[in-house]
Design an enzyme around this catalytic site. Structure first.
Site, PDB file in Angstrom:
ATOM      1  N   ASN A 175      -3.521   2.551   3.312  1.00  0.00           N
ATOM      2  CA  ASN A 175      -2.788   3.709   2.738  1.00  0.00           C
ATOM      3  C   ASN A 175      -1.591   3.230   1.848  1.00  0.00           C
ATOM      4  O   ASN A 175      -0.526   3.916   2.808  1.00  0.00           O
ATOM      5  CB  ASN A 175      -2.787   4.641   3.397  1.00  0.00           C
ATOM      6  CG  ASN A 175      -4.116   5.342   4.334  1.00  0.00           C
ATOM      7  OD1 ASN A 175      -4.959   6.157   4.263  1.00  0.00           O
ATOM      8  ND2 ASN A 175      -4.904   4.890   5.774  1.00  0.00           N
ATOM      9  N   GLU A 176      -1.797   2.973   0.891  1.00  0.00           N
ATOM     10  CA  GLU A 176      -0.665   3.158  -0.623  1.00  0.00           C
ATOM     11  C   GLU A 176       0.387   4.645  -0.287  1.00  0.00           C
ATOM     12  O   GLU A 176      -0.123   5.845   0.102  1.00  0.00           O
ATOM     13  CB  GLU A 176      -1.883   2.540  -1.424  1.00  0.00           C
ATOM     14  CG  GLU A 176      -2.013   0.889  -1.250  1.00  0.00           C
ATOM     15  CD  GLU A 176      -1.036   0.167  -1.452  1.00  0.00           C
ATOM     16  OE1 GLU A 176       0.034   0.451  -1.053  1.00  0.00           O
ATOM     17  OE2 GLU A 176      -1.450  -0.900  -1.384  1.00  0.00           O
TER      18      GLU A 176
END
Length: 644
Positions: A175-176
């Site tokens: 989850n950037e």
């Protein structure tokens, strides 16, 4: 005030934050252990307790699992408990956080391979209970696949426990930055920094996939219990942002602030930037040790822009140190600190002959010392302490360079093939042709052959000889140990073995040094530098009864990425502009590590650039504190054993 550190199993349990004055800046419960090994064991114990509890209730235990270097020791301990204490995984269901896309299961860089290598192949978990995102799913099927992954987790009643690591961007799973609070399992594009961090495992950033499948933020947050692991100083900055900062999609891990049962498990390095550890005088009343006073005064100088001798009572009072002034006035504090800093500076790293050494970092005698410089890789010696290396040789000491590992995996296939083709042109042979064939036929699932690894190791050796000869050292004083733990052909290394320790002991006994210099860069506690330092410490521990060890001092240097804090430094060796250039030229001898280094870390510059900036920065910091001005400085900390 002391940092929160514990070995008690109960203390790792979740506690609401903000209960104590010392944690008032913190929004996520965290526990700091003295080292990652102890912390990992405690985390594994909580997981094992949960598995047993669920078994007693005749229920499944649903675990969300992570990959990367952080959880490796946790998995090792779970395997140990399975083999030695009878911990069974028959009721365990696992869901992995993520997988690269595209990625075949057989690829040694796949998370499927990782999980089986570190855990699943060694315990009795039924294969049908293991769920890992499929890296071969087509783009047309990806959305439906991700929805089915979410559905499967729900069918098992959700995650009982989620294990996490954290990336430098603050990502959890993949989850950037920019990930939404309510995001579910999906395909994402990897952040450039994430790909840079993964580059060592893939032997170069060009080989790192650009996409991945990841559980979403919402998926993770639904877990009943979350533990996030953080090891090493390189994680300290993002850990501070996550625990003390505001919730932001730019730091996805901050979403965990709103989870009701989340604990960050950290080692000292990862927790070092938290306010209660970095500047405890701003949080609560302190126990003013000599070390803490030094740290506080350096910080105060940096904050006020003043030299040590310019600090006033008002400076101390205005910055949370009134209780320190109650113990000692500012004049005495300043003079003591000024003298302490001044006494660390020496142009004689082996000791100045015929001089009073009571205020110097090194002993005056013996005038000619036997010195070992341990270098984890075949270039750390000149990168990290090339100027000091030069002074030791010029000042007549019997200097020995000991390269602990071959460094072979850092040589690109392109370079190796080039040397093999040159060998074929000079003297055609089946061996050289086999190396060329092995490299040309290599694929993502194939490791280097022994012949290719040997050639790559010899390339590093040749470059090392070029550098040490340039520094004026005889070939007889250059030693290559090729420690076995390193010789796996991949970024993943074996654990330190008895064979490694014996090789280290043998070279120390042979040379009988008065000084040992070793890499103390622990940014990655699972990295080669840490293992090499453990080898040094264990060898010296076993040899402590030898008479020569009574006079043997161990000095630690840092790597290409970090330097000791000024208040920690016990020996600072100045460098002239000409020595800076000589160090640069010695680094240039390592041509395979220049112009496109395979393992850049978080800095795209070449090693010589990083080293020069770091050395220049250290000199500038000394100057800003009121010390003499130098072009550059290399810094060392003396490791003192318990018996000293």
């Amino acid at each position: 005030m002391k940092s929160i550190e514990t070995k008690d199993r109960i203390a790792i349990a979740y506690q609401p934050v903000g209960q104590f004055e010392e944690t008032r800046f913190e929004k996520i419960h965290n526990v700091i252990f003295s080292d990652s090994n102890e912390a990992s064991i405690r985390v594994a114990e909580e997981i094992a307790d949960l598995i047993r509890k669920k078994q007693a209730q005749n229920k499944n235990c649903v675990l969300g699992l992570a990959t990367g270097s952080s959880p490796i020791r946790v998995y090792e301990e779970l395997v140990r408990q399975h083999k030695e204490e009878g911990l069974s995984f028959y009721n365990v269901i696992t869901f992995n956080l993520d997988e690269y896309l595209p990625m075949e299961k057989s690829n040694i860089q796949s998370y499927y391979y990782f999980m089986h290598e570190h855990l699943f192949n060694h315990v009795d978990i039924p294969s049908e209970n293991v769920y890992i995102p499929d890296g071969t799913v087509s783009s047309d099927e990806a959305v439906a696949y991700c929805l089915s992954y979410e559905k499967k987790i729900k069918e098992y009643g959700g995650l009982d426990f989620q294990l996490l690591g954290i990336g430098r961007t603050g990502h959890i799973g993949f989850n950037e930055p920019g990930s939404h609070f309510n995001s579910g399992t999906r395909v994402i594009t990897l952040d450039h920094i994430t790909r840079v961090d993964a580059a060592p495992s893939f032997l170069g950033i060009d080989n790192v996939p650009r996409k991945a499948i990841t559980m979403g933020i919402a998926t993770v947050r639904k877990a009943k219990r979350i533990m996030l692991l953080g090891w090493g100083e390189n994680k300290a900055g993002i850990i501070k942002k996550t625990i003390e900062g505001t919730i932001s999609s730019q730091v996805p891990a901050t979403y965990l602030q709103e989870h009701k049962n989340c604990t960050f498990v950290l080692d000292k390095g990862a927790g070092s930037e938290l306010t209660r550890n970095k500047t405890p005088w701003l949080v609560d009343t302190c126990e003013w040790t000599e070390e803490l006073i030094s740290k506080a005064i350096v910080w105060l100088c940096e904050k006020t822009g003043k030299t040590v001798l310019s600090l006033t009572d008002k400076d101390y009072n205005d910055n949370g140190m009134a209780d320190l002034l109650a113990l000692e006035d500012s004049y005495d504090l300043n003079i003591k600190m000024f003298n302490k800093l001044q006494h660390t500076i020496t142009g004689w790293p082996g000791g100045k002959p015929n001089a009073d050494d009571s205020k110097r970092p090194e002993r005056a005698t013996p005038v000619k010392k036997r010195v070992i410089i341990f270098s984890p890789h075949p270039d750390d010696d000149v990168i990290s302490m090339g100027g000091t290396f030069d002074r030791l040789v010029e000042q007549g000491h019997d200097v020995h360079i000991v390269y602990q590992t071959s460094g072979n995996i850092a040589v690109s296939d392109t370079d190796a093939r080039k040397y093999a083709e040159i060998a074929m042109q000079i003297n055609p042979s089946e061996k050289a042709q086999k190396i060329i064939d092995d490299i040309s036929q290599k694929n993502e699932s194939k490791l280097d052959s022994k012949e290719v690894r040997r050639l790559k190791g010899n390339i590093r050796r040749g470059e090392s000889y070029a550098a040490t000869r340039y520094m004026g050292l005889k070939d007889a004083n250059v030693h290559f140990l090729d420690l076995p733990f390193y010789e796996t052909g991949t970024i993943k290394k074996n654990n330190l073995s008895e064979d490694d320790i014996i090789l280290m002991m043998d070279v120390i006994q042979q040379i009988k040094p008065h000084q040992i210099f070793a890499a103390g860069d622990l940014a990655d506690p699972h990295g080669t530098h840490k293992v090499c330092l453990d080898a040094v410490l264990e060898a010296m521990k076993r040899l402590k009864t030898e008479s020569f060890m009574d006079e043997c001092w161990l000095w630690l240097y840092r790597g290409a990425w970090h330097e000791w804090d000024i208040n920690e430094i016990e020996m600072a060796v100045p460098m002239s502009p000409s020595q800076v250039m000589k160090k640069r030229n010695a680094i240039f001898c390592h041509q395979s590590q220049k112009d496109g280094v395979m393992f850049q870390g978080d800095d795209s510059r070449e090693f010589w650039m990083r080293a020069e900036e770091r050395n220049r920065d250290t000199a500038n910091k000394y100057k800003a504190l009121g010390m003499a001005s130098y072009a550059a400085m290399e810094a060392f900390v003396r490791h003192k054993f318990d018996s000293e």
